[in-house]
Scaffold this active site. Structure first.
Site, PDB file in Angstrom:
ATOM      1  N   HIS A 166       0.660  -1.038  -0.180  1.00 24.25           N
ATOM      2  CA  HIS A 166      -0.103   0.068  -0.073  1.00 24.25           C
ATOM      3  C   HIS A 166       1.457   1.198   0.491  1.00 24.25           C
ATOM      4  O   HIS A 166       1.248   1.281   0.853  1.00 24.25           O
ATOM      5  CB  HIS A 166      -0.994   0.305   1.176  1.00 24.25           C
ATOM      6  CG  HIS A 166      -1.796  -1.212   1.689  1.00 24.25           C
ATOM      7  ND1 HIS A 166      -1.961  -1.883   2.456  1.00 24.25           N
ATOM      8  CD2 HIS A 166      -1.735  -1.869   0.425  1.00 24.25           C
ATOM      9  CE1 HIS A 166      -2.789  -3.075   1.773  1.00 24.25           C
ATOM     10  NE2 HIS A 166      -3.146  -2.991   0.770  1.00 24.25           N
ATOM     11  N   HIS A 259       2.928  -2.726   7.100  1.00 26.81           N
ATOM     12  CA  HIS A 259       2.508  -1.308   6.979  1.00 26.81           C
ATOM     13  C   HIS A 259       2.315  -0.211   7.580  1.00 26.81           C
ATOM     14  O   HIS A 259       2.928  -0.072   8.541  1.00 26.81           O
ATOM     15  CB  HIS A 259       1.346  -2.488   6.787  1.00 26.81           C
ATOM     16  CG  HIS A 259       0.476  -3.168   5.778  1.00 26.81           C
ATOM     17  ND1 HIS A 259       0.753  -3.629   4.505  1.00 26.81           N
ATOM     18  CD2 HIS A 259       1.371  -4.464   5.149  1.00 26.81           C
ATOM     19  CE1 HIS A 259      -0.365  -4.094   3.245  1.00 26.81           C
ATOM     20  NE2 HIS A 259       0.861  -5.206   4.282  1.00 26.81           N
ATOM     21  N   GLU A 335       2.096  -4.002  11.055  1.00 27.13           N
ATOM     22  CA  GLU A 335       1.294  -2.075  11.325  1.00 27.13           C
ATOM     23  C   GLU A 335       2.025  -1.217  12.552  1.00 27.13           C
ATOM     24  O   GLU A 335       1.900  -1.433  13.951  1.00 27.13           O
ATOM     25  CB  GLU A 335       0.016  -2.489  11.532  1.00 27.13           C
ATOM     26  CG  GLU A 335      -1.088  -3.098  10.644  1.00 27.13           C
ATOM     27  CD  GLU A 335      -1.427  -2.584   9.296  1.00 27.13           C
ATOM     28  OE1 GLU A 335      -0.886  -2.013   8.773  1.00 27.13           O
ATOM     29  OE2 GLU A 335      -1.884  -3.594   8.541  1.00 27.13           O
TER      30      GLU A 335
HETATM   31 ZN   LIG Z   1      -1.406  -1.478   4.323  1.00 27.26          ZN
END
Ligand SMILES: [Zn+2]
Length: 374
Positions: A166, A259, A335
Site C-alpha cells: 500500500h 504496513h 502495522e
Molecule cells: Zn496496508
C-alpha cells in the site's frame, strides 16, 4: 495563493482557493479505484497570516476512522515533518496554519520519495554482502527491486521482508531504511549474527507506481496488491507476480510484510492464525516473535489491533496469509500508525519517520531472536 501537487507522490484537487479562511480541497481517488486517502501538496502564500484549509468529502474515503484524532503532517524544508492539529466533523478535515515561510508542504504522512528509494537501494548495494537486482517492470515501467543480503547456503534460513504494498503507507519504507541500516553496519554484531544464520530478501517498495502517483492503496491499474497473492498476473499485478515467483524459487522460512494503519494509534502485528495450516508450531513462533519484540522496544504492544481470524477463515489473497500457508512459516503483517503511538504520544511530531526507522531497527533484534527457531 497557489497550490501545487505536480510532483513525486503529489495528490490533491483544489475546489476553491478564493478565501484564505476557507481553502477547499478534495483528495483524488487512486487511479481506476474507489480508494482515496493519501494527500500531498504545497501551498505558496503570504506568511504570518492564518490560513484555514478544509479537506472535503472524507466520509467516502478509504478509512473515515483514520481522520478522527489525526493531525496533518507539514514541512518547510521537506526534512522535518511536524504536525498541525486538525478537526474532523465526520466528513471534512479542518486545520489552520500561519505559514512562517512562503512555501509549505502538507502530506498524510512524511513522504518517502522515489529518489530516496533509489538512494536506499544503491547505498545497500555498495556493501559487498548485498546484491541489488531488478526482478522486472511495473505497469508504469518502474523497477521492481530486490535486495539480497548474504549468500544462500545449505542450512541458512530464508527471511523475506516487503513494504509498501500500500504505497501511501510511507512509514513502511522508513521502517525498511532502519532495518537495512543495521544490515549495512559492520559494527552491528546482532546484524552480523543474523546474516550468519540467514539470507535476507528485502523489497523496500512493492508498489513504486502507486508511490509516485500519490496513491494510498493501489497500483497503476487500481489493483490492491495485498489481495493478489493467490493469483497475481503480469497484466494486473506484476509487482506481486514477480516477487512471488522469486519466493517460490528461494523458499521462505519467515516473512514480514510492513504496513501502516490509518485508524489504530498503536504498533501491532497481524498473524496467520486463520490459515488452514496453522498449528502449535506456528502459534509458538508467533508468540516467540512477539515476546522478542516486547523485549526489543516498548513501541510494540499487543492489546490493540485487528480482530483475529477464525480458524481456517483467513483470506488467502492477503500476502502474509498466502506466504504463511504456502511455506508453513512464521508470517506477520506489521502495522504502524499514521496518527501516533498513544502509549508514547508526541504532540509535535506524532508517529514519525524517525520512530519508524527505530522500530525497523528493533524488529531486526526480534528477528534474530527467532531465527534459529523458524
Ligand atoms: Zn496496508
Amino acid at each position: 495563493m497557489k497550490i501545487f501537487s505536480n510532483f513525486d507522490s503529489g495528490n490533491i484537487e483544489v475546489v476553491s482557493i478564493a478565501d484564505k479562511d476557507n481553502i477547499q480541497l478534495k483528495i483524488p481517488n487512486d487511479n481506476q479505484s474507489e480508494f482515496y486517502q493519501w494527500f500531498h501538496f504545497r501551498l505558496e502564500t503570504q506568511t504570518e497570516q492564518a490560513h484555514t484549509l478544509n479537506i472535503l468529502d472524507l466520509k467516502g474515503s478509504a478509512y473515515p476512522e483514520g481522520w478522527k484524532g489525526y493531525d496533518v503532517v507539514a514541512s518547510y524544508d521537506r526534512e522535518e515533518w511536524f504536525r498541525i492539529p486538525a478537526e474532523f466533523d465526520g466528513d471534512t478535515l479542518t486545520f489552520t496554519v500561519i505559514p512562517e515561510r512562503p512555501s509549505i508542504y502538507f502530506a498524510y504522512f512524511a513522504p518517502y520519495s522515489y529518489d530516496r528509494h533509489l538512494d536506499l537501494l544503491h547505498l545497500a548495494q555498495s556493501a559487498h554482502h548485498c546484491q541489488l537486482e531488478t526482478l522486472g517492470q511495473t505497469l508504469d515501467g518502474n523497477d521492481m527491486s530486490l535486495l539480497t543480503f548474504g549468500e544462500a547456503e545449505e542450512g541458512k534460513k530464508k527471511i523475506w521482508l516487503i513494504a509498501r504494498q500500500h504505497p501511501g503507507e510511507t512509514m513502511a519504507e522508513w521502517f525498511m531504511e532502519g532495518f537495512i541500516q543495521r544490515l549495512l553496519d559492520e559494527d552491528d554484531t546482532s546484524a552480523r549474527a543474523l546474516l550468519e544464520k540467514a539470507v535476507l530478501y528485502i523489497v523496500p517498495n512493492m508498489n513504486p507506481d502507486g508511490a509516485i502517483r500519490g496513491h494510498l492503496r493501489c497500483n497503476a491499474k487500481g489493483v490492491n496488491l495485498n489481495r493478489e497473492w493467490q493469483s497475481p498476473s503480469m497484466e494486473n499485478s506484476p509487482e506481486v507476480f514477480l516477487v512471488r515467483e522469486r519466493m517460490l524459487e528461494t523458499g521462505v522460512d519467515m516473512f514480514l510484510d510492513i504496513h501502516g494503519d490509518e485508524a489504530i494509534p498503536y504498533n501491532f502485528v497481524a498473524g496467520s492464525e486463520g490459515i488452514p495450516s496453522y498449528d502449535e508450531r506456528l502459534a509458538g513462533l508467533e508468540a516467540a516473535f512477539k515476546q522478542a519484540l516486547f523485549v526489543a522496544t516498548p513501541e510494540f504492544q499487543d492489546q490493540h489491533g485487528y480482530d483475529k481470524d477464525e480458524p481456517g477463515k483467513a483470506n488467502l489473497t492477503v500476502g502474509s496469509n498466502w506466504v504463511g500457508e504456502q511455506f508453513k512459516c512464521l508470517s506477520y503483517t506489521i502495522e504502524m500508525p499514521f496518527k501516533d503511538n498513544n502509549e508514547y504520544p508526541d504532540p509535535l511530531y506524532g508517529w514519525s519517520p524517525e520512530r519508524s526507522v527505530k522500530f525497523g531497527q528493533d524488529v531486526l533484534t526480534a528477528t534474530l531472536a527467532v531465527t534459529d527457531k523458524v
